[in-house]
Design a protein around this motif. Structure first.
Motif, short mmCIF file in Angstrom:
data_model
loop_
_atom_site.label_atom_id
_atom_site.label_comp_id
_atom_site.label_asym_id
_atom_site.label_seq_id
_atom_site.Cartn_x
_atom_site.Cartn_y
_atom_site.Cartn_z
N LYS A 40 0.80 -1.97 0.15
CA LYS A 40 -0.20 -0.30 0.18
C LYS A 40 0.62 0.53 -0.32
O LYS A 40 0.66 2.15 -0.93
CB LYS A 40 -1.62 -0.22 1.11
N GLY A 41 1.92 1.59 0.87
CA GLY A 41 2.78 2.12 0.89
C GLY A 41 3.35 2.49 -1.26
O GLY A 41 3.57 3.45 -0.53
N GLY A 42 3.84 1.26 -1.45
CA GLY A 42 4.22 1.75 -3.23
C GLY A 42 2.58 2.18 -3.83
O GLY A 42 3.28 2.73 -4.94
N LEU A 43 1.64 2.27 -3.58
CA LEU A 43 0.45 2.71 -4.13
C LEU A 43 0.73 3.99 -3.80
O LEU A 43 0.71 4.93 -4.58
CB LEU A 43 -0.16 1.98 -3.72
N LEU A 44 0.68 4.12 -2.65
CA LEU A 44 0.37 5.65 -1.50
C LEU A 44 1.72 6.38 -2.75
O LEU A 44 1.27 8.25 -2.68
CB LEU A 44 0.73 5.56 -0.12
N TYR A 45 2.55 6.09 -3.19
CA TYR A 45 4.10 7.05 -3.71
C TYR A 45 4.05 7.90 -4.52
O TYR A 45 4.12 8.19 -5.47
CB TYR A 45 5.01 5.92 -3.63
N HIS A 46 2.96 6.04 -5.50
CA HIS A 46 2.30 6.94 -6.78
C HIS A 46 1.55 7.40 -6.85
O HIS A 46 0.83 8.59 -7.91
CB HIS A 46 2.42 5.24 -8.31
N PHE A 47 -0.04 7.84 -6.24
CA PHE A 47 -1.00 7.43 -6.15
C PHE A 47 -1.33 7.73 -4.36
O PHE A 47 -1.80 7.10 -3.87
CB PHE A 47 -2.36 6.45 -6.68
N PRO A 48 -0.92 9.35 -3.91
CA PRO A 48 -1.42 9.60 -2.90
C PRO A 48 -3.04 9.31 -2.30
O PRO A 48 -3.23 9.43 -0.70
CB PRO A 48 -1.21 11.13 -2.74
N ASN A 49 -4.35 9.49 -3.07
CA ASN A 49 -5.17 8.66 -2.92
C ASN A 49 -6.26 8.09 -3.95
O ASN A 49 -5.43 7.84 -5.43
CB ASN A 49 -5.90 10.10 -2.20
N LYS A 50 -6.79 8.04 -3.44
CA LYS A 50 -8.00 7.55 -5.09
C LYS A 50 -7.98 8.41 -6.14
O LYS A 50 -8.27 8.15 -6.45
CB LYS A 50 -9.18 6.82 -4.25
N GLU A 51 -8.49 9.58 -5.75
CA GLU A 51 -8.88 11.04 -6.29
C GLU A 51 -7.74 10.56 -7.63
O GLU A 51 -7.96 11.17 -8.53
CB GLU A 51 -9.23 11.91 -6.22
N ALA A 52 -6.26 10.64 -6.75
CA ALA A 52 -5.22 10.62 -7.76
C ALA A 52 -4.86 9.89 -8.97
O ALA A 52 -4.41 9.78 -10.01
CB ALA A 52 -3.42 11.42 -7.09
N LEU A 53 -5.62 8.50 -8.62
CA LEU A 53 -6.08 7.43 -9.36
C LEU A 53 -6.81 7.34 -10.28
O LEU A 53 -6.37 7.64 -11.65
CB LEU A 53 -6.18 6.33 -8.71
N ILE A 54 -7.91 8.12 -10.25
CA ILE A 54 -9.61 8.53 -10.61
C ILE A 54 -8.72 9.05 -11.98
O ILE A 54 -9.20 9.38 -13.47
CB ILE A 54 -10.04 9.12 -9.98
N GLY A 55 -8.42 10.57 -11.37
CA GLY A 55 -7.24 11.71 -11.84
C GLY A 55 -6.28 10.19 -13.37
O GLY A 55 -6.72 11.46 -14.89
N SER A 56 -5.59 10.00 -12.92
CA SER A 56 -4.23 9.44 -13.86
C SER A 56 -5.02 8.63 -15.61
O SER A 56 -5.44 8.25 -16.26
CB SER A 56 -3.03 8.53 -13.03
N LEU A 57 -5.90 8.13 -14.59
CA LEU A 57 -7.08 6.88 -15.89
C LEU A 57 -7.95 7.90 -16.63
O LEU A 57 -7.69 7.70 -17.28
CB LEU A 57 -8.20 6.16 -14.43
N LEU A 58 -8.37 8.96 -16.27
CA LEU A 58 -8.61 9.89 -16.81
C LEU A 58 -8.33 11.17 -18.17
O LEU A 58 -9.15 10.98 -19.34
CB LEU A 58 -10.05 10.88 -15.92
N GLU A 59 -6.81 10.76 -17.57
CA GLU A 59 -5.75 11.34 -18.66
C GLU A 59 -5.55 10.16 -19.53
O GLU A 59 -5.37 10.38 -20.82
CB GLU A 59 -4.60 11.32 -17.39
N ARG A 60 -5.33 8.44 -18.83
CA ARG A 60 -5.25 7.75 -19.82
C ARG A 60 -6.13 7.52 -20.82
O ARG A 60 -6.18 7.68 -22.33
CB ARG A 60 -5.09 6.85 -19.28
N MET A 61 -7.63 8.04 -20.33
CA MET A 61 -8.99 7.95 -21.41
C MET A 61 -8.44 9.04 -22.08
O MET A 61 -8.65 8.68 -23.47
CB MET A 61 -10.03 7.45 -20.84
N ASP A 62 -8.11 10.16 -21.99
CA ASP A 62 -7.70 11.54 -22.97
C ASP A 62 -6.74 10.78 -23.93
O ASP A 62 -7.27 11.65 -25.12
CB ASP A 62 -7.99 12.48 -21.69
N ARG A 63 -5.98 10.17 -24.11
CA ARG A 63 -5.00 10.53 -24.22
C ARG A 63 -5.36 9.41 -24.85
O ARG A 63 -4.86 9.81 -26.84
CB ARG A 63 -3.40 9.88 -23.54
N LEU A 64 -5.92 8.27 -25.09
CA LEU A 64 -6.63 7.22 -25.93
C LEU A 64 -7.23 7.98 -26.57
O LEU A 64 -7.98 7.43 -27.53
CB LEU A 64 -6.93 6.43 -25.46
N ALA A 65 -8.59 8.66 -26.48
CA ALA A 65 -9.48 9.27 -27.59
C ALA A 65 -8.61 10.13 -28.11
O ALA A 65 -9.82 10.01 -29.53
CB ALA A 65 -10.36 9.66 -25.92
#
Length: 179
Positions: A40-65
């Protein structure tokens, strides 16, 4: 020493997979870390919270779209035919990120809804440049219908038998409507 981007991508891939498979509520940080094979510490290193994960997923969606929109614009068969043909589930990264993001939109995540609306408008604009505004809406709904039905049929199993015949029929209808 900074962590490898591979670990970050593995966490984001795990989040995407969990959203698809079990939905937003079950895609907890603990579940994501376990699925990605990191602490979980490794995850939090990259994404401090769930909203950061969501933000990165949406960036992925934007890039692919955006890459898909550029492919639509330059498709030799035209944007409308490209859109219909590409509306079948093919288990592409774009397919997967759309389904995962849909799970966020289902729980009223406003940023996800806003980004989906922007992508849909961009598709509509490209389609309108190809076939005019009225026919563009019909084409978008054709593609949405194909995609929606593929999700009902169990997206991970690929397109249902006969689905290519549906695409061919829609392409023939598009040709007739173009006049």
């Amino acid at each position: 020493m900074p962590r490898k981007p591979v670990a970050r991508d593995a966490v984001l891939d795990a989040f995407e997979a969990l959203l698809i498979e079990v939905g937003e509520r079950a895609a907890t940080l603990d579940a994501v870390a376990k699925r990605a094979g990191v602490s979980k510490g490794g995850l939090l290193y990259h994404f401090p919270n769930k909203e950061a994960l969501i933000g990165s997923l949406l960036e992925r969606m934007d890039r692919l779209a955006q890459a898909d929109i550029e492919a639509m614009k330059s498709a030799p068969e035209g944007a409308a035919a490209y859109f219909i043909k590409s509306s079948l589930w093919a288990d592409t990264p774009l397919d997967r990120v759309f389904v995962a993001s849909t799970r966020l939109a289902e729980v009223a995540h406003e940023e996800t809804r806003r980004r989906f609306a922007r992508i849909q408008q961009q598709w509509l604009d490209v389609l309108a440049a190809d076939v005019g505004p009225e026919l563009a809406k019909a084409v978008r709904y054709m593609g949405d219908g194909l995609y929606f039905n593929a999700m009902f049929e169990g997206a991970s199993g690929g397109a249902a038998p006969g689905r290519q015949a549906d695409v061919d029929s829609l392409l023939a209808t598009l040709d007739r409507l173009r006049g």
